[in-house]
Design an enzyme around this catalytic site. Structure first.
Site, mmCIF file in Angstrom:
data_model
loop_
_atom_site.group_PDB
_atom_site.id
_atom_site.type_symbol
_atom_site.label_atom_id
_atom_site.label_comp_id
_atom_site.label_asym_id
_atom_site.label_seq_id
_atom_site.Cartn_x
_atom_site.Cartn_y
_atom_site.Cartn_z
ATOM 1 N N ASP A 134 0.836 -1.202 0.000
ATOM 2 C CA ASP A 134 0.000 0.000 0.000
ATOM 3 C C ASP A 134 0.871 1.254 0.000
ATOM 4 O OD1 ASP A 134 -2.298 -1.530 0.173
ATOM 5 O OD2 ASP A 134 -2.691 -1.085 2.281
ATOM 6 N N ARG A 184 -1.195 -0.814 -8.726
ATOM 7 C CA ARG A 184 -2.545 -0.372 -8.353
ATOM 8 C C ARG A 184 -2.576 1.158 -8.432
ATOM 9 N NH1 ARG A 184 -3.685 -0.983 -2.257
ATOM 10 N NH2 ARG A 184 -3.894 -3.200 -2.707
ATOM 11 N N THR A 226 -10.695 2.117 -8.098
ATOM 12 C CA THR A 226 -11.585 3.272 -7.992
ATOM 13 C C THR A 226 -13.035 2.793 -7.979
ATOM 14 O OG1 THR A 226 -12.212 5.390 -8.966
ATOM 15 C CG2 THR A 226 -11.680 3.638 -10.518
ATOM 16 N N GLU A 289 -14.043 10.237 2.593
ATOM 17 C CA GLU A 289 -14.301 10.126 1.150
ATOM 18 C C GLU A 289 -15.745 10.432 0.786
ATOM 19 O OE1 GLU A 289 -10.807 6.860 0.684
ATOM 20 O OE2 GLU A 289 -12.877 6.183 0.858
#
Ligand SMILES: Cc1cc2nc3c(=O)[nH]c(=O)nc-3n(C[C@H](O)[C@H](O)[C@H](O)COP(=O)(O)OP(=O)(O)OC[C@H]3O[C@@H](n4cnc5c(N)ncnc54)[C@H](O)[C@@H]3O)c2cc1C
Length: 305
Positions: A134, A184, A226, A289
């Protein structure tokens, strides 16, 4: 404003401790996190692999000492052992945060995290699966990409993550679009200054498109992370009429019906599945978000009082 406030709250040790010890928030947290324990996460993973791929994340970040870094590493080794034993490793990989493996510790933190990640990659390879590293805040980007480069020497399938909101990322995409490179691409989840990152939504989306163009034109394996319908369409358009291999990725609990739709039409669809008791920073980023999540979260408190 709200997003910045939530992301700043995500870094507060006091709030984190209070939230993670409270039971009130659990029902909404469990929309995004597959439980505190490995067993509950594996139950969810077993259901998901019926039509999707999975990347499991043992929650935790910004480890404060070597013992915690070792504990996290052991948690991943246990997880990979279970994936191996239960025949899940062909559909489930793991995602790791280097700050949970010791990267942020003073002194030899970077090499400690790289060594711990290497142990996880070796166990993953033994089980027949892969690791994706990540990406965290921009102060760690160079160090994290350096670790991924090191890991790829022995485990070429190790995945990198690039964040389209960073001004540097289009160039990183070109550099990382070589053969066998798994990348990614996400928008980015941290509160970054405008000196290094696009802050306007339209600029981030335009950057995502340019970055995806570079990855799809390259020879690697793009992982399109996404939930944004316009960007999913963009990926579809780029792949149309070609034999380009790539996968979509979405977070557990976000647009599950769209995940199922993409899987059902034959697209490769992977779900990022976090579990563990250290859920607070991850959860706060999910609130940031989408403002509607905050209302839902607050209502879950008021309806209990
Ligand atoms: C598989 C995966 C891995 C990721 N790994 C990283 C990483 O390593 N580093 C990093 O910085 N970021 C990571 N992210 C997070 C990412 O950077 C974004 O913050 C997040 O995905 C939201 O951006 P979006 O592309 O979905 O677009 P947005 O424009 O934020 O969202 C588009 C639409 O998706 C839906 N949506 C998005 N988020 C949510 C939510 N939380 N709750 C409910 N609905 C939502 C809404 O309908 C929204 O309108 C990852 C994301 C995914 C999917």
């Amino acid at each position: 404003m709200l997003r910045s406030a939530l992301l700043s709250a995500a870094r507060s040790p006091a709030l984190r401790s209070a939230a993670e010890h409270s039971t009130l928030a659990r029902p909404i947290v469990h929309r995004f996190v597959a439980g505190d324990q490995l067993d509950s996460a594996l139950t969810v993973a077993r259901e998901l692999v019926a039509d999707r791929l999975v990347s499991m994340d043992h929650l935790g970040e910004n480890t404060e000492n070597r013992a915690q870094a070792e504990e996290t590493t052991q948690a991943y080794l246990t997880l990979l052992g279970r994936l191996d034993d239960e025949g899940l490793a062909d559909r489930v990989e793991v995602s790791v945060k280097l700050s949970a493996l010791g990267q942020s510790l003073p002194g030899d933190g970077q090499s400690l995290a790289t060594d711990n990640a290497a142990r996880i990659c070796a166990r993953a390879a033994g089980a027949g699966t892969t690791v994706t590293v990540d990406m965290e805040d921009h102060t760690t980007t160079d160090a994290t990409l350096e670790t991924v480069r090191t890991l790829r020497r022995d485990w070429p399938g190790t995945g990198a993550v690039l964040q389209a909101y960073l001004r540097r990322t289009e160039a990183d995409c070109v550099n990382l679009a070589g053969p066998g490179s798994r990348v990614r691409l996400c928008k980015g989840a941290y509160d970054e200054p405008s000196s290094v990152a696009f802050r306007e939504r339209s600029e981030v989306d335009a950057s995502y498109r340019r970055c995806l163009d570079a990855l799809m034109a390259g020879q690697g394996y793009p992982m399109v992370a996404t939930h944004d319908p316009a960007l999913i369409d963009h990926a579809d358009r780029l792949a149309q009429g070609t034999d380009r291999e790539f996968e979509f990725q979405m977070l557990y609990g976000v647009r599950p019906e769209e995940q199922r739709r993409l899987a059902a039409r034959g697209s490769r669809m992977r779900v990022y599945l976090p579990y563990g008791s250290a859920w607070f920073p991850y959860f706060m980023r999910r609130l940031g978000e989408r403002p509607a999540n905050v209302m839902f979260f607050l209502r879950s408190f008021t309806s209990r009082h």
